[in-house]
Structures are given as structure tokens and as C-alpha cells.
Design an enzyme around this catalytic site. Structure first.
Site, PDB file in Angstrom:
ATOM      1  N   ASN A 117      -7.292  -3.703  14.545  1.00  0.00           N
ATOM      2  CA  ASN A 117      -8.696  -3.926  14.194  1.00  0.00           C
ATOM      3  C   ASN A 117      -8.876  -5.053  13.179  1.00  0.00           C
ATOM      4  O   ASN A 117      -9.952  -5.233  12.618  1.00  0.00           O
ATOM      5  CB  ASN A 117      -9.339  -2.638  13.674  1.00  0.00           C
ATOM      6  CG  ASN A 117      -8.721  -2.155  12.357  1.00  0.00           C
ATOM      7  OD1 ASN A 117      -7.796  -2.772  11.823  1.00  0.00           O
ATOM      8  ND2 ASN A 117      -9.233  -1.063  11.835  1.00  0.00           N
ATOM      9  N   HIS A 164      -7.094  -5.431  10.307  1.00  0.00           N
ATOM     10  CA  HIS A 164      -6.831  -5.136   8.897  1.00  0.00           C
ATOM     11  C   HIS A 164      -5.519  -5.761   8.441  1.00  0.00           C
ATOM     12  O   HIS A 164      -4.594  -5.961   9.231  1.00  0.00           O
ATOM     13  CB  HIS A 164      -6.860  -3.625   8.612  1.00  0.00           C
ATOM     14  CG  HIS A 164      -5.696  -2.844   9.129  1.00  0.00           C
ATOM     15  ND1 HIS A 164      -5.819  -1.864  10.091  1.00  0.00           N
ATOM     16  CD2 HIS A 164      -4.374  -2.853   8.795  1.00  0.00           C
ATOM     17  CE1 HIS A 164      -4.632  -1.323  10.323  1.00  0.00           C
ATOM     18  NE2 HIS A 164      -3.747  -1.911   9.547  1.00  0.00           N
ATOM     19  N   ASP A 194       0.810  -1.210   0.000  1.00  0.00           N
ATOM     20  CA  ASP A 194       0.000   0.000   0.000  1.00  0.00           C
ATOM     21  C   ASP A 194       0.847   1.266   0.000  1.00  0.00           C
ATOM     22  O   ASP A 194       2.074   1.226   0.146  1.00  0.00           O
ATOM     23  CB  ASP A 194      -0.928   0.007   1.221  1.00  0.00           C
ATOM     24  CG  ASP A 194      -0.244  -0.502   2.495  1.00  0.00           C
ATOM     25  OD1 ASP A 194       0.927  -0.190   2.711  1.00  0.00           O
ATOM     26  OD2 ASP A 194      -0.898  -1.234   3.259  1.00  0.00           O
ATOM     27  N   GLU A 242      -9.514  -2.259   5.622  1.00  0.00           N
ATOM     28  CA  GLU A 242     -10.152  -2.018   6.896  1.00  0.00           C
ATOM     29  C   GLU A 242     -11.398  -2.913   7.052  1.00  0.00           C
ATOM     30  O   GLU A 242     -11.905  -3.471   6.074  1.00  0.00           O
ATOM     31  CB  GLU A 242     -10.567  -0.547   6.990  1.00  0.00           C
ATOM     32  CG  GLU A 242      -9.409   0.440   6.896  1.00  0.00           C
ATOM     33  CD  GLU A 242      -8.611   0.583   8.183  1.00  0.00           C
ATOM     34  OE1 GLU A 242      -8.560  -0.381   8.985  1.00  0.00           O
ATOM     35  OE2 GLU A 242      -8.019   1.651   8.395  1.00  0.00           O
TER      36      GLU A 242
END
Length: 266
Positions: free
Chosen positions: A136, A138, A67, A143
């Protein structure tokens, strides 16, 4: 899914670096999928040490990073281009043009994402994908709520992800809201996946990834669908696993499985 639990973060890092070194030894032209973030810094430091010691070479390998932030040019001090140059690329022997990241400053980010996806596919897809784990759940910047079949695209980052990455920026408000990321579907096309997580802050996500249902609420849980995933954790990150005793029975000390042939009683 192979779950390796190590006593310390340092041993977990060494395990992951050794997996990468072994892969490059067996297949020097591997296409690597690389990750960024604080978890990876120690891995790259060990790879640099291995390279300087003559134990690994990257000269035939290629790489694609997961990314990049939208809006940051490659020379921005907080771009992932800069991160990779500072922490790995400038210190090992990748060939010219062999390392790829999306352009965060592309005039048309959607077109850039689509072009990046095509480039990965043209390379034959990722041979060994390295992943970290967000608190979380990801992976990459996929996400919660991300499609489990998604391809490289633009994603809006959650507040928690931006807060976790704020330490890399002078002002937390400077953390970009958008990023180009490989999709979960892109990641799952990799031949082999290795995920590293350590610290209590990753324990809940690790448990959801390994033992929870496959769900968009925990994007990393999609790794359960892949046939060659190695998850490497330290004791803290493994602390909420319900089947931890079993994982440690199969892979004592985070090592290879102990297979003892059955010996019938005399």
C-alpha cells in the site's frame, strides 16, 4: 531518484547487499537504518555470507531499526528484536550496545517513541537507510495518510498490513494493531536511502512511489524529495513503470549509468 531494474529478485538482493557492503567499506562507522520483513531476509543472508568471507565488518557501525510492534517484549518470537537477532545480529560483529530498536513493551510507548527519535538525532541521524516497500506504499509503518514530515511515533496498522504480516504469527488475530515507527521526516533526514522491492505485488506501489504525485496516499512517494535515493527492483516490481525504458537506458541491467562523452562528427 536512481531506479535500478534487475532481471531477478536474486540480482536485486545482491545489488542492495553490495551497496551496504560498499558503504561500510568506505565508512566503517556508518549509522545504519535497518528494516525487517520477508524482503530483507535474503539481504541479511548475503551480508552474513559477506562477513564470514571477510568482505565486511560491522564492528564500528551502529544501527537503528525502523519499527517495533507495541506490546511485544524483545524476546517474543514475533518481535523485530528477535527477527534482527536471528537474521543478522547474532551472526555478525556489531559491538555491544550498537544495535537499537524501540521497546515494544515500554510502559509509556509515546515516551519511548520520543526517546528513540532523540537517540537517532544524537547519533547524527542515519547514514544509510535500508527500506522495504509495503503493497500500500508504506515505508516503515508509515501507513497511507501519514504526515510527510512525521517523526518517530505510534501508528495504527491497516488491515492490509496486518494481513501481510500474519504469516509470522501462529494466529492472524495476534498481529498487533499498533507499532512504534520512525517517521517519514526521520527517514528523509538520512544521508542515503536504498529501497528494495520485488514481485508483482509491489508493482503498483513502486509506480506510485517513483512516478506518482508526492502524496500521503503513498507514503513512499516522499522519497522523491530526497537527493540520494536508490530504488532497486526486479522485473515484476518494475512492470507498471511508465518510464521503464528510460530507467533501463540510464542504468542498463541495473548497473551504473553509462556516460559516453559527446564526440562531434569529423
Amino acid at each position: 531518484m536512481k531506479v535500478l531494474i534487475h532481471q531477478t529478485p536474486e540480482r536485486a538482493v545482491r545489488c542492495v547487499a553490495d551497496i551496504l557492503v560498499k558503504r561500510l567499506d568506505l565508512q566503517p562507522d556508518t549509522v545504519l537504518g535497518l528494516a525487517t520483513g520477508g524482503t530483507m531476509e535474503a539481504v541479511y543472508a548475503r551480508l552474513i555470507k559477506a562477513y564470514r568471507g571477510g568482505h565486511v565488518s560491522f564492528d564500528r557501525a551502529r544501527s537503528f531499526n525502523l519499527d517495533e510492534y507495541i506490546g511485544l517484549p524483545p524476546d517474543h518470537p514475533c518481535s523485530y528484536w528477535r527477527y534482527m537477532e536471528d537474521r543478522l545480529f547474532d551472526h555478525v560483529d556489531f559491538g555491544a550496545g550498537a544495535t537499537c530498536l524501540p521497546r515494544g513493551d515500554a510502559a509509556d510507548p509515546e515516551a519511548e517513541a520520543a526517546a528513540y527519535e532523540r537517540a537517532i538525532a544524537r547519533s547524527g541521524d542515519i547514514g544509510l537507510q535500508l527500506l522495504g516497500l509495503g503493497a500500500n506504499g508504506h515505508i516503515g509503518f508509515n501507513e497511507p495518510s501519514s504526515s510527510l514530515s512525521s517523526l518517530t511515533r505510534i501508528k495504527t496498522l491497516t488491515r492490509s498490513t496486518r494481513a501481510a504480516n500474519a504469516r509470522f504469527f501462529d494466529d492472524p488475530d495476534d498481529v498487533p494493531r499498533l507499532a512504534i515507527t520512525m517517521g517519514i521526516g526521520t527517514i528523509l533526514r538520512a544521508e542515503e536511502i536504498v529501497l528494495l522491492g520485488f514481485g508483482e505485488g509491489k508493482a503498483e506501489a513502486a509506480a506510485a512511489m517513483i512516478e506518482g504525485p508526492v502524496s500521503a496516499s503513498c507514503p513512499a512517494s516522499a522519497l522523491q524529495l530526497h537527493d540520494k535515493v536508490t530504488v532497486v527492483l526486479d522485473q515484476a516490481a518494475a512492470s507498471r513503470l511508465k518510464l521503464r525504458e528510460y530507467y533501463e537506458l540510464v542504468h542498463p541491467g541495473g548497473g551504473d549509468a553509462v556516460i559516453t562523452p559527446f564526440q562531434p562528427a569529423a
